[in-house]
Design a protein around this motif. Structure first.
Motif, short mmCIF file in Angstrom:
data_model
loop_
_atom_site.label_atom_id
_atom_site.label_comp_id
_atom_site.label_asym_id
_atom_site.label_seq_id
_atom_site.Cartn_x
_atom_site.Cartn_y
_atom_site.Cartn_z
N SER A 145 0.84 -1.19 0.00
CA SER A 145 0.00 0.00 0.00
C SER A 145 0.88 1.24 0.00
O SER A 145 1.95 1.26 0.60
N THR A 146 0.42 2.29 -0.68
CA THR A 146 1.18 3.54 -0.70
C THR A 146 1.07 4.29 0.61
O THR A 146 1.83 5.22 0.87
N ASN A 147 0.11 3.92 1.46
CA ASN A 147 -0.07 4.60 2.74
C ASN A 147 0.33 3.70 3.91
O ASN A 147 -0.28 3.72 4.97
N ASP A 148 1.35 2.86 3.67
CA ASP A 148 1.79 1.97 4.74
C ASP A 148 2.30 2.73 5.95
O ASP A 148 2.20 2.27 7.08
N ASP A 149 2.89 3.92 5.71
CA ASP A 149 3.41 4.68 6.84
C ASP A 149 2.30 5.31 7.66
O ASP A 149 2.53 5.77 8.78
N GLU A 150 1.06 5.36 7.11
CA GLU A 150 -0.04 5.95 7.85
C GLU A 150 -0.93 4.88 8.50
O GLU A 150 -1.80 5.20 9.28
N GLU A 151 -0.74 3.63 8.11
CA GLU A 151 -1.56 2.56 8.68
C GLU A 151 -0.90 2.00 9.92
O GLU A 151 0.29 2.24 10.20
N ASP A 152 -1.68 1.24 10.68
CA ASP A 152 -1.16 0.61 11.90
C ASP A 152 -0.48 -0.70 11.55
O ASP A 152 -0.91 -1.79 11.94
N ALA A 153 0.59 -0.61 10.76
CA ALA A 153 1.32 -1.81 10.35
C ALA A 153 2.32 -2.19 11.44
O ALA A 153 2.90 -1.33 12.10
N GLU A 154 2.52 -3.47 11.61
CA GLU A 154 3.47 -3.98 12.61
C GLU A 154 4.86 -3.96 12.00
O GLU A 154 5.19 -4.76 11.13
N LEU A 155 5.67 -3.05 12.47
CA LEU A 155 7.03 -2.90 11.98
C LEU A 155 8.03 -3.33 13.05
O LEU A 155 7.74 -3.30 14.24
N GLU A 156 9.20 -3.72 12.61
CA GLU A 156 10.25 -4.14 13.52
C GLU A 156 10.82 -2.92 14.22
O GLU A 156 11.11 -1.89 13.59
N ASP A 157 10.97 -3.02 15.54
CA ASP A 157 11.54 -1.92 16.32
C ASP A 157 13.05 -1.88 16.09
O ASP A 157 13.76 -2.87 16.30
N GLU A 158 13.54 -0.73 15.64
CA GLU A 158 14.97 -0.63 15.34
C GLU A 158 15.82 -0.75 16.61
O GLU A 158 16.96 -1.23 16.56
N ASP A 159 15.31 -0.32 17.75
CA ASP A 159 16.09 -0.40 18.99
C ASP A 159 16.31 -1.84 19.43
O ASP A 159 17.31 -2.14 20.10
N ASN A 160 15.39 -2.72 19.05
CA ASN A 160 15.56 -4.12 19.44
C ASN A 160 16.67 -4.82 18.66
O ASN A 160 17.12 -5.90 19.04
N LEU A 161 17.11 -4.22 17.56
CA LEU A 161 18.18 -4.81 16.77
C LEU A 161 19.56 -4.50 17.34
O LEU A 161 20.56 -5.04 16.85
N LEU A 162 19.65 -3.64 18.34
CA LEU A 162 20.92 -3.25 18.94
C LEU A 162 21.12 -3.96 20.26
O LEU A 162 20.19 -4.13 21.05
N ASP A 163 22.35 -4.40 20.51
CA ASP A 163 22.72 -4.99 21.80
C ASP A 163 23.09 -3.89 22.78
O ASP A 163 23.20 -2.70 22.43
#
Length: 372
Positions: free
Chosen positions: A224-242
């Motif tokens: 979708s072109t409005n993925d940034d406006e929808e309540d999509a489940e995205l990976e948290d970038e902070d969880n990728l860091l140790d």
């Protein structure tokens, strides 16, 4: 009588431009105008203009809903590219055009006829498309009678046998439309994000309603072109860091080490304990082996001794270059002969020799063949 396409294009309340010629009869002009007025009603209007004036005057842009041209007999003149461009400009977006003109339907031996008629019905359709019209359709096409051809010759001031040219000229009526946009108009792409921009704030478009359970499974891989406006489940970038990645390194940790293989220092310390001393010794031994096994010939002993005596000294190293060294071979096949030598080999033309042997030309090979 109005053309056939006029009844299809003209409707109540429209502004119609009626284009005629100087040779058209007044009765035919009045009859066609009355027929169009009855179609547009009291809210509409009909404006008349001469065909030969359209290339020189400036018509108002985007004014008329429908244009009827060439429908008043005699339809003897073709519409040039300039005239068609002027008609397209004065039409409103989505406006219609009813055009009637004579075209060639066969080959003729009369040169004057080809000067008056330069194109066929297919060429006229292509010209209309190039001029900016769409939905070009041939409404009717019929053969001109001998009497109509004689009327064309009178309008063109030609003297010819009309009966001999019967069947070579057609009258074609074409219906076309102007696109539903003006030249230079801009429109958002269908996948562009729709936003309502105000002078102070920018409001995002409303979110779409959540899809049903069955449609949700089918739309797993739909982008979708409005993925940034929808309540999509995205990976948290902070969880990728140790935790170690979140610690800011100090200035000492970022600085290059003063000693070791990764240091900027290229010389070993006096009491080296990081392994740089053993690494340097291995490089020196390999250098000695290369000097002794040189394919260019034996290296003088004094050159090797001078090189070893100047290792790891702070003063400048004295480089001893042997004077008797032969050119070094990069391929190792120089001694085999010309069949094995490179194109830039310095031994080209010389006989084969043993590795390390100095090549010398003897006998009369260094003398000229011709005595002067």
């Amino acid at each position: 009588m109005a053309p056939t396409a006029t009844s299809i294009l003209v409707s109540q309340g429209q502004k119609v431009l009626l284009v005629g010629t100087a040779s058209a009869s007044a009765s035919e002009l009045a009859e066609t105008r009355s027929s169009i007025l009855s179609s547009v009603g009291s809210q509409g209007s009909v404006t008349f203009e001469q065909l030969d004036r359209l290339a020189t005057i400036s018509l108002p842009a985007a004014t008329f809903n429908t244009i009827v041209t060439g429908g008043i007999p005699p339809s003897a003149y073709q519409h040039s590219d300039v005239v068609l461009a002027a008609l397209a400009k004065t039409l409103v977006p989505g406006g219609g055009l009813s055009l009637t003109e004579p075209v060639l339907s066969g080959t003729s031996s009369l040169p004057a006829l080809h000067q008056a008629l330069e194109r066929s019905a297919a060429d006229l359709l292509s010209t209309l498309k190039i001029s900016g019209f769409v939905e070009t359709t041939v409404v009717s096409q019929r053969k001109a009678t001998a009497q109509e051809i004689q009327g064309l010759f009178q309008a063109w001031s030609l003297q010819a046998d009309a009966v001999a040219l019967e069947g070579q000229i057609d009258f074609v009526e074409i219906s076309a439309k102007k696109p539903a946009y003006e030249l230079g108009a801009a429109a958002a792409l269908p996948w562009a994000r729709k936003r309502t921009t105000d002078t102070t704030t920018t409001t995002a478009a409303p979110k779409p309603k959540p899809a049903a359970s069955g449609a949700k499974k089918a739309a797993v891989w739909t982008i979708s072109t409005n993925d940034d406006e929808e309540d999509a489940e995205l990976e948290d970038e902070d969880n990728l860091l140790d935790e170690a990645d979140l610690i800011k390194p100090t200035k000492e940790q970022l600085a290059a080490p003063e000693c070791g293989p990764n240091s900027l220092k290229k010389k070993k310390c006096k009491n080296c304990s990081c392994g740089m001393e053993s690494e340097g010794e291995l490089e020196d031994e390999q250098q000695d082996v290369d000097m002794k096994n040189s394919s260019a010939g034996p290296v003088p002993k004094e050159a090797i001794v001078a090189s070893q005596s100047n290792k790891w000294k702070g003063s400048a190293i004295t480089e001893v270059i042997p004077t008797a060294l032969q050119p070094k071979s990069s391929c190792g096949n120089c001694y085999l002969g010309d069949a094995f030598r490179c194109g830039s080999c310095p031994y080209i033309g010389m006989p084969a020799f043993q590795p390390g042997q100095k090549v010398q030309l003897g006998g009369n090979m260094l003398k000229d063949d011709i005595d002067f």
